[in-house]
Design a protein around this motif. Structure first.
Motif, PDB file in Angstrom:
ATOM      1  N   MET A   1      -7.871 -13.813  -3.929  1.00 16.06           N
ATOM      2  CA  MET A   1      -8.534 -12.541  -3.232  1.00 16.06           C
ATOM      3  C   MET A   1      -7.278 -11.656  -2.733  1.00 16.06           C
ATOM      4  SD  MET A   1     -11.443 -11.326  -0.613  1.00 16.06           S
ATOM      5  CE  MET A   1     -11.566 -12.857  -0.264  1.00 16.06           C
ATOM      6  N   LYS A   2      -7.098 -10.368  -3.124  1.00 14.66           N
ATOM      7  CA  LYS A   2      -6.056  -9.366  -2.910  1.00 14.66           C
ATOM      8  C   LYS A   2      -5.707  -9.283  -1.507  1.00 14.66           C
ATOM      9  CE  LYS A   2      -5.020  -7.978  -7.146  1.00 14.66           C
ATOM     10  NZ  LYS A   2      -3.920  -8.193  -8.053  1.00 14.66           N
ATOM     11  N   ASN A   3      -4.413  -9.050  -0.904  1.00 12.68           N
ATOM     12  CA  ASN A   3      -4.288  -8.885   0.371  1.00 12.68           C
ATOM     13  C   ASN A   3      -4.171  -7.340   0.681  1.00 12.68           C
ATOM     14  OD1 ASN A   3      -3.709 -11.385   0.765  1.00 12.68           O
ATOM     15  ND2 ASN A   3      -1.441 -11.383   0.834  1.00 12.68           N
ATOM     16  N   ILE A   4      -5.485  -6.911   0.793  1.00 12.53           N
ATOM     17  CA  ILE A   4      -5.736  -5.302   1.117  1.00 12.53           C
ATOM     18  C   ILE A   4      -6.494  -5.107   2.334  1.00 12.53           C
ATOM     19  CG2 ILE A   4      -7.054  -3.325   0.345  1.00 12.53           C
ATOM     20  CD1 ILE A   4      -6.981  -4.678  -2.447  1.00 12.53           C
ATOM     21  N   ILE A   5      -5.825  -4.169   3.078  1.00 11.05           N
ATOM     22  CA  ILE A   5      -6.513  -3.787   4.263  1.00 11.05           C
ATOM     23  C   ILE A   5      -6.894  -2.160   4.135  1.00 11.05           C
ATOM     24  CG2 ILE A   5      -6.018  -3.227   6.778  1.00 11.05           C
ATOM     25  CD1 ILE A   5      -4.053  -5.368   6.961  1.00 11.05           C
ATOM     26  N   ALA A   6      -8.308  -2.011   4.711  1.00 11.16           N
ATOM     27  CA  ALA A   6      -8.808  -0.637   4.380  1.00 11.16           C
ATOM     28  C   ALA A   6      -9.023  -0.248   5.826  1.00 11.16           C
ATOM     29  CB  ALA A   6     -10.112  -0.778   3.798  1.00 11.16           C
ATOM     30  N   ILE A   7      -8.269   0.962   6.131  1.00  6.24           N
ATOM     31  CA  ILE A   7      -8.413   1.686   7.349  1.00  6.24           C
ATOM     32  C   ILE A   7      -9.021   3.106   7.127  1.00  6.24           C
ATOM     33  CG2 ILE A   7      -7.200   2.142   9.372  1.00  6.24           C
ATOM     34  CD1 ILE A   7      -5.254   0.035   9.036  1.00  6.24           C
ATOM     35  N   ASP A   8     -10.009   3.037   7.912  1.00  7.98           N
ATOM     36  CA  ASP A   8     -10.786   4.367   7.883  1.00  7.98           C
ATOM     37  C   ASP A   8     -10.961   5.056   9.408  1.00  7.98           C
ATOM     38  OD1 ASP A   8     -11.178   4.982   5.028  1.00  7.98           O
ATOM     39  OD2 ASP A   8     -12.746   3.200   5.158  1.00  7.98           O
ATOM     40  N   GLY A   9     -11.107   6.275   9.489  1.00  4.04           N
ATOM     41  CA  GLY A   9     -11.468   6.894  10.561  1.00  4.04           C
ATOM     42  C   GLY A   9     -11.248   8.598  10.508  1.00  4.04           C
ATOM     43  N   ASN A  21       2.339   0.786  11.921  1.00  2.00           N
ATOM     44  CA  ASN A  21       2.897  -0.353  12.475  1.00  2.00           C
ATOM     45  C   ASN A  21       2.341  -1.739  11.765  1.00  2.00           C
ATOM     46  OD1 ASN A  21       4.026   1.346  14.337  1.00  2.00           O
ATOM     47  ND2 ASN A  21       2.124   1.361  15.797  1.00  2.00           N
ATOM     48  N   LEU A  22       1.273  -1.579  11.385  1.00  4.19           N
ATOM     49  CA  LEU A  22       0.706  -3.164  10.856  1.00  4.19           C
ATOM     50  C   LEU A  22       1.398  -3.303   9.369  1.00  4.19           C
ATOM     51  CD1 LEU A  22      -3.285  -3.129  10.395  1.00  4.19           C
ATOM     52  CD2 LEU A  22      -1.881  -4.784  11.229  1.00  4.19           C
ATOM     53  N   ALA A  23       1.711  -2.254   8.708  1.00  4.29           N
ATOM     54  CA  ALA A  23       2.415  -2.235   7.445  1.00  4.29           C
ATOM     55  C   ALA A  23       3.743  -2.790   7.492  1.00  4.29           C
ATOM     56  CB  ALA A  23       2.769  -1.069   6.719  1.00  4.29           C
ATOM     57  N   LYS A  24       4.434  -2.481   8.816  1.00  4.50           N
ATOM     58  CA  LYS A  24       5.766  -3.009   9.286  1.00  4.50           C
ATOM     59  C   LYS A  24       5.727  -4.452   9.749  1.00  4.50           C
ATOM     60  CE  LYS A  24       9.475  -1.073  11.638  1.00  4.50           C
ATOM     61  NZ  LYS A  24       9.933   0.028  12.848  1.00  4.50           N
ATOM     62  N   GLU A  25       4.721  -4.667  10.390  1.00  4.80           N
ATOM     63  CA  GLU A  25       4.674  -6.100  10.756  1.00  4.80           C
ATOM     64  C   GLU A  25       4.173  -7.034   9.771  1.00  4.80           C
ATOM     65  OE1 GLU A  25       5.000  -6.109  14.095  1.00  4.80           O
ATOM     66  OE2 GLU A  25       5.112  -8.384  14.173  1.00  4.80           O
ATOM     67  N   LEU A  26       3.576  -6.651   8.902  1.00  2.00           N
ATOM     68  CA  LEU A  26       3.038  -7.691   7.859  1.00  2.00           C
ATOM     69  C   LEU A  26       3.763  -7.596   6.498  1.00  2.00           C
ATOM     70  CD1 LEU A  26      -0.911  -7.132   8.396  1.00  2.00           C
ATOM     71  CD2 LEU A  26       0.329  -9.149   9.287  1.00  2.00           C
ATOM     72  N   ASN A  27       4.759  -6.642   6.607  1.00  2.00           N
ATOM     73  CA  ASN A  27       5.456  -6.407   5.216  1.00  2.00           C
ATOM     74  C   ASN A  27       4.321  -5.865   4.280  1.00  2.00           C
ATOM     75  OD1 ASN A  27       7.515  -5.984   3.448  1.00  2.00           O
ATOM     76  ND2 ASN A  27       7.286  -8.195   2.713  1.00  2.00           N
ATOM     77  N   PHE A  28       3.523  -4.976   4.563  1.00  2.00           N
ATOM     78  CA  PHE A  28       2.438  -4.548   3.495  1.00  2.00           C
ATOM     79  C   PHE A  28       2.837  -3.182   3.096  1.00  2.00           C
ATOM     80  CE2 PHE A  28      -1.922  -6.918   3.752  1.00  2.00           C
ATOM     81  CZ  PHE A  28      -1.350  -8.093   3.865  1.00  2.00           C
ATOM     82  N   ALA A  29       2.725  -2.772   1.962  1.00  2.00           N
ATOM     83  CA  ALA A  29       3.114  -1.308   1.685  1.00  2.00           C
ATOM     84  C   ALA A  29       1.949  -0.428   1.974  1.00  2.00           C
ATOM     85  CB  ALA A  29       3.081  -1.136  -0.027  1.00  2.00           C
ATOM     86  N   HIS A  30       2.196   0.802   2.365  1.00  2.00           N
ATOM     87  CA  HIS A  30       1.132   1.769   3.130  1.00  2.00           C
ATOM     88  C   HIS A  30       0.919   2.928   2.140  1.00  2.00           C
ATOM     89  CE1 HIS A  30       0.533   4.838   6.453  1.00  2.00           C
ATOM     90  NE2 HIS A  30      -0.793   4.345   5.944  1.00  2.00           N
ATOM     91  N   ALA A 109      -3.556  -0.243  -4.292  1.00  2.00           N
ATOM     92  CA  ALA A 109      -4.030  -1.312  -3.578  1.00  2.00           C
ATOM     93  C   ALA A 109      -3.981  -2.671  -4.497  1.00  2.00           C
ATOM     94  CB  ALA A 109      -5.482  -1.034  -3.335  1.00  2.00           C
ATOM     95  N   ASN A 110      -4.308  -2.619  -5.546  1.00  2.00           N
ATOM     96  CA  ASN A 110      -4.223  -3.793  -6.320  1.00  2.00           C
ATOM     97  C   ASN A 110      -2.565  -4.280  -6.969  1.00  2.00           C
ATOM     98  OD1 ASN A 110      -6.948  -4.245  -6.341  1.00  2.00           O
ATOM     99  ND2 ASN A 110      -7.308  -2.828  -7.882  1.00  2.00           N
ATOM    100  N   SER A 111      -1.881  -3.433  -6.922  1.00  2.00           N
ATOM    101  CA  SER A 111      -0.500  -3.817  -7.303  1.00  2.00           C
ATOM    102  C   SER A 111       0.517  -2.807  -6.425  1.00  2.00           C
ATOM    103  CB  SER A 111      -0.246  -3.154  -8.659  1.00  2.00           C
ATOM    104  OG  SER A 111      -1.214  -3.884  -9.635  1.00  2.00           O
ATOM    105  N   PHE A 114       6.804  -3.690  -5.643  1.00  2.00           N
ATOM    106  CA  PHE A 114       7.405  -5.054  -5.755  1.00  2.00           C
ATOM    107  C   PHE A 114       7.915  -5.380  -4.231  1.00  2.00           C
ATOM    108  CE2 PHE A 114      11.043  -7.971  -6.310  1.00  2.00           C
ATOM    109  CZ  PHE A 114      10.334  -8.970  -7.195  1.00  2.00           C
ATOM    110  N   GLY A 115       8.131  -6.630  -3.687  1.00  2.00           N
ATOM    111  CA  GLY A 115       8.503  -6.993  -2.500  1.00  2.00           C
ATOM    112  C   GLY A 115       7.533  -7.043  -1.333  1.00  2.00           C
ATOM    113  N   PHE A 116       6.261  -6.151  -1.419  1.00  2.00           N
ATOM    114  CA  PHE A 116       5.478  -6.314  -0.478  1.00  2.00           C
ATOM    115  C   PHE A 116       4.281  -7.345  -0.487  1.00  2.00           C
ATOM    116  CE2 PHE A 116       7.345  -1.968  -0.485  1.00  2.00           C
ATOM    117  CZ  PHE A 116       7.286  -1.682   0.876  1.00  2.00           C
ATOM    118  N   ASN A 117       3.958  -7.793   0.734  1.00  2.00           N
ATOM    119  CA  ASN A 117       2.913  -9.092   0.667  1.00  2.00           C
ATOM    120  C   ASN A 117       1.450  -8.460   0.437  1.00  2.00           C
ATOM    121  OD1 ASN A 117       5.019 -10.662   1.301  1.00  2.00           O
ATOM    122  ND2 ASN A 117       4.594 -10.342   3.692  1.00  2.00           N
TER     123      ASN A 117
END
Ligand code: C5P
Length: 218
Positions: A1-9, A21-30, A109-111, A114-117
């Motif tokens: 399963m892909k590491n994807i976080i969906a945030i709506d609002g 803030n989450l992206a920085k903490e988890l090293n996810f691309a935003h 989201a799927n790709s 490079f370098g992000f978790n």
């Protein structure tokens, strides 16, 4: 399963700050997907065209695509005005505009670069339409009056002279347009976690979201 976080609002719910803030903490691309709709609206208004007209809005999509090779259109500070936010919500009500922007968001989201978790996307329909299989979906909300107050302070800090009443009225109109439109209306996904940011600090929001991220991704 892909590491994807969906945030709506809705607007000024705090989802953008939380995403960064989450992206920085988890090293996810935003990806701030609202910036895509704002950039389309910007191109439309630049040509004196009508953001509520499908042909004009599609012109904006093509103009944006033509410019995307130099990544700057999405970080242009001119996108952050209320006028552009309002026009963005008009182009965003048009199905063909949303279709045009869908692949760009799913590819990210799927790709992620490079370098992000993993990838975090924030918007209005990420958990419901763009990434319905994301392992973590958050829906960030807050009382309309609190969001209007936040937005007023943000605009005033940029030197713009705005009244609370005017910002509140704009906020209500945009909420109504985003929630009541036929295509991809703003709503929480059935399996999302709802966080009300009305009385939460930035740090508490991050801590809460990290708890859910830990559960989702281990
Ligand atoms: O989030 P932001 O205020 O920058 O978004 C501007 C507008 O773009 C929103 O009011 C909404 O109408 C639209 N939007 C959308 N779907 C998204 C992101 C933004 O319809 N995923």
């Amino acid at each position: 399963m892909k590491n994807i976080i969906a945030i709506d609002g809705p607007a000024a719910s705090g989802k953008g700050t939380l995403s960064r803030n989450l992206a920085k903490e988890l090293n996810f691309a935003h990806m701030d997907t609202g910036a895509l709709y704002r950039a389309v609206a910007f191109e439309v208004l630049k040509q004196g065209k009508n953001p509520a007209n499908e042909g004009d809005a599609l012109y904006g999509c093509k103009a944006l695509k033509g410019n995307l090779h130099n990544a700057s259109p999405l970080s242009n500070p001119d996108l952050r005005t209320e006028e552009i936010g309002d026009a963005a919500s008009k182009v965003a009500s048009i199905q063909s505009v949303r279709d045009f922007l869908t692949d760009m968001q799913r590819d990210f989201a799927n790709s992620p670069p490079f370098g992000f978790n993993g990838a975090i996307l924030d918007g209005r329909d990420i958990g419901t339409i763009i990434c319905p299989n994301a392992p973590l979906k958050l829906y960030i909300t807050a009382k309309c009056e609190i969001r209007a107050n936040r937005r007023m302070k943000e605009l005033q800090s940029k030197g713009l002279s705005v009244t609370y009443e005017a910002v509140l009225e704009d906020m209500r109109a945009r909420d109504a347009r985003d929630s009541n439109r036929k295509v991809a209306p703003l709503k929480p996904a059935a399996d999302c976690v709802i966080i009300d940011s009305s009385n939460l600090s930035e740090a508490k929001m991050l801590e809460t979201a990290l708890t859910y991220a830990k559960k989702a991704f281990g």
